[in-house]
Design an enzyme around this catalytic site. Structure first.
Site, PDB file in Angstrom:
ATOM      1  N   TYR A 107      -7.325   3.884   3.324  1.00  0.00           N
ATOM      2  CA  TYR A 107      -5.665   3.232   3.889  1.00  0.00           C
ATOM      3  C   TYR A 107      -6.494   1.455   4.027  1.00  0.00           C
ATOM      4  O   TYR A 107      -5.518   0.825   3.116  1.00  0.00           O
ATOM      5  CB  TYR A 107      -5.138   3.485   5.327  1.00  0.00           C
ATOM      6  CG  TYR A 107      -3.530   3.699   5.178  1.00  0.00           C
ATOM      7  CD1 TYR A 107      -3.119   3.623   4.118  1.00  0.00           C
ATOM      8  CD2 TYR A 107      -3.497   2.422   6.285  1.00  0.00           C
ATOM      9  CE1 TYR A 107      -1.836   3.279   4.734  1.00  0.00           C
ATOM     10  CE2 TYR A 107      -2.507   2.830   6.763  1.00  0.00           C
ATOM     11  CZ  TYR A 107      -0.857   3.015   5.499  1.00  0.00           C
ATOM     12  OH  TYR A 107      -0.193   2.391   5.952  1.00  0.00           O
TER      13      TYR A 107
ATOM     14  N   ILE B 258       0.834  -1.111   0.050  1.00  0.00           N
ATOM     15  CA  ILE B 258      -0.041   0.217  -0.319  1.00  0.00           C
ATOM     16  C   ILE B 258       0.885   0.789  -0.110  1.00  0.00           C
ATOM     17  O   ILE B 258       0.580   2.432  -0.966  1.00  0.00           O
ATOM     18  CB  ILE B 258      -0.960   0.117   0.613  1.00  0.00           C
ATOM     19  CG1 ILE B 258      -1.593  -1.466   1.309  1.00  0.00           C
ATOM     20  CG2 ILE B 258      -2.599   1.595   1.562  1.00  0.00           C
ATOM     21  CD1 ILE B 258      -2.412  -1.604   0.416  1.00  0.00           C
ATOM     22  N   GLU B 259       1.751   1.712   1.057  1.00  0.00           N
ATOM     23  CA  GLU B 259       2.859   2.613   0.877  1.00  0.00           C
ATOM     24  C   GLU B 259       3.160   2.559  -0.461  1.00  0.00           C
ATOM     25  O   GLU B 259       3.521   3.974  -0.467  1.00  0.00           O
ATOM     26  CB  GLU B 259       3.860   2.372   2.301  1.00  0.00           C
ATOM     27  CG  GLU B 259       2.715   2.312   3.589  1.00  0.00           C
ATOM     28  CD  GLU B 259       2.331   4.343   3.204  1.00  0.00           C
ATOM     29  OE1 GLU B 259       3.074   4.717   3.509  1.00  0.00           O
ATOM     30  OE2 GLU B 259       1.788   3.747   4.512  1.00  0.00           O
ATOM     31  N   SER B 260       4.269   1.373  -0.933  1.00  0.00           N
ATOM     32  CA  SER B 260       5.604   1.980  -1.931  1.00  0.00           C
ATOM     33  C   SER B 260       5.582   1.141  -3.331  1.00  0.00           C
ATOM     34  O   SER B 260       5.897   1.165  -3.638  1.00  0.00           O
ATOM     35  CB  SER B 260       6.212   2.109  -1.536  1.00  0.00           C
ATOM     36  OG  SER B 260       7.271   0.780  -0.433  1.00  0.00           O
TER      37      SER B 260
END
Length: 493
Positions: free
Chosen positions: A221, A116-118
């Site tokens: 998120y 999800i982040e990167s």
């Protein structure tokens, strides 16, 4: 008593102990019941070579059921090529993350968070300057002891950033007692989540993740993580084929005791340069300084190859570059002359912007020569900064002045610090010309100004490059400002 007699005596005693009493024949038979071990520390005999299955067995965060999860499932499910690229990229790092999570007794869903982040890209940088696969902002990274200096950025380091991210997530879970809220705080900041909870409490409303008011990025998120979790749990349902990832370490840490060129390390390890950088993404200079970096990561089978080749390497020089600390503020041209480089090369290697001077104390990468043979000290390797000040340039400016009553050419020239000859030449008049009150004359003077785009104040501001160390004190100041004593907000986009 001989050995034969001893054996007979022992046999009699043993058989007597095994004999069943007559009463035992009359006792009713009882079914055998399942026994329970008294400890959970007995190793499992099950052999599992599939890391995905190991991750699934460690899922422990309650599932989030929401329309936003369905929307995210559709988004990811309709992009099998994107899933394939992400999961293939993650194969280098997942085993280590799962190991760390299990040692801390944390849910293995958290191993999926870098998707999800990167998208598991350790070189990723957000528009808000969050970096690495766990996407740490500079101040938060500094708070969790991730070094950021002129030579490396540990927000991208596989081991250091994973340690920091799990430390942060553990802290957030202790704070909120709920993994959904902890994840929201990881994205939005614990101060923001805490204030949202207090608002709802004040209004008599619920304080769960779905009940809080939050920005759209944070609102989506946890649903994104849930969607990825659902796909990993049952890829066939989404027509997704996951790459095979063995339940075995991908990399091994290897000690280094000398400054070494990145290209030489990759050559001695027999790995492609891009593969080495994928495991060691924190280095952003051509040389690794052992004073600040004691270990590198290499593919499992290549670690011994490197050690063997390093032992046999006899060229004598391991690093082509070293560090020179500027003794005073100077121009790039001056610094280049002192270290024996061209100005263009010095600018290129150290990424020096145009129209900037090098500040005193800056640590610059320069070629290693007979005058600079020793390895870089640990202090410079860990704390080296590169700072710039705007160049001072001279320009000629025209300034009109008014003639006063009784002025002569000599008086006007003296009052403005110029010669009578120049005053006459600038205004195309004779040096003996008579002047009239109110008459305008042009004066030309050379003045020093800062480089374009920089405020021209008495005290010229220093421009720090992004790689400058963010001190713990600075991070703590941001803590107080943003979170009233908590960790700095991780990121804002």
């Amino acid at each position: 008593m001989n050995l034969r007699h001893l054996f007979i005596a022992f046999s009699v005693v043993w058989l007597a102990g095994c004999a069943t009493s007559p009463a035992s024949y009359d006792a009713p038979l009882k079914p055998i019941t399942r026994a329970h071990t008294g400890t959970s520390k007995v190793a499992s005999l099950e052999s599992n070579n599939d890391l995905w299955e190991r991750i699934r067995k460690g899922f422990a965060i309650p599932d989030l059921e929401h329309d936003l999860v369905d929307a995210q499932e559709q988004w990811y499910g309709s992009r099998p090529d994107y899933i394939d690229r992400m999961t293939t990229r993650s194969s280098k790092y997942l085993y280590h993350i799962v190991e760390e999570l299990e040692q801390r007794n944390m849910p293995t869903e958290l191993a999926l968070l870098p998707y999800i982040e990167s998208a598991f890209n350790p070189q990723a940088v957000s528009s808000a300057k969050a970096a690495g696969m766990w996407q740490f902002m500079p101040a938060t990274g500094s708070y969790f002891d991730l070094t950021q200096n002129a030579f490396r950025d540990d927000r991208r380091d596989v081991l250091a950033s994973t340690r920091a991210a799990l430390d942060y997530l553990e802290k957030l879970h202790r704070m909120f007692g709920d993994w959904h809220l902890a994840l929201a705080a990881y994205n939005w900041g614990e101060g923001s989540v805490g204030r949202a909870i207090k608002r709802n409490e004040k209004q008599g409303q619920g304080t769960s993740y779905v009940e809080l008011s939050m920005p759209n990025e944070t609102r989506n998120y946890v649903p994104k993580l849930q969607a990825v979790k659902n796909i990993i749990a049952d890829p066939e349902k989404f027509n997704i084929e996951l790459p095979n990832i063995e339940n075995h370490p991908y990399f091994q840490a290897v000690d280094i005791k000398r400054d070494m060129d990145v290209e030489l390390v990759a050559r001695l390890a027999d790995v492609r340069l891009e593969d080495f950088k994928a495991l060691n993404p924190s280095f952003h200079r051509p040389t690794i300084f052992a004073g600040g970096t004691t270990q590198i990561l290499l593919p499992w089978d290549n670690a011994k190859v490197f050690q063997r080749n390093f032992a046999a390497y006899n060229d004598g020089q391991y690093a082509s570059w070293t560090v020179w600390v500027a003794p005073s503020t100077m121009t790039v041209a001056n610094a280049a002359q002192r270290v024996g480089m061209s100005e263009a090369d010095l600018r290129s290697v150290n990424r020096i912007p145009p129209r900037m001077m090098i500040k005193s104390g800056s640590a610059l990468m320069v070629p290693r020569t007979s005058q600079h043979l020793s390895d870089v000290s640990s202090h410079i390797a860990d704390h080296g900064t590169l700072a710039f000040a705007p160049e001072i340039t001279e320009v000629t400016r025209r300034t009109p002045v008014k003639v006063r009553k009784g002025d002569t050419m000599a008086k006007v020239a003296s009052r403005n610090g110029v010669t009578v000859a120049n005053l006459a030449r600038w205004n195309d008049i004779k040096t003996t010309a008579k002047l009239s009150a109110g008459q305008s004359l042009d004066i030309y003077k050379t003045v020093k100004i800062q480089a374009a785009g920089v405020n021209n104040k008495k005290s010229a501001p220093t421009k720090q490059v992004r790689s400058t160390v963010v001190t713990k004190k600075a991070a703590d100041t941001k803590v107080a400002q943003k979170s009233k004593g908590g960790t700095p907000t991780k990121k804002k986009r």
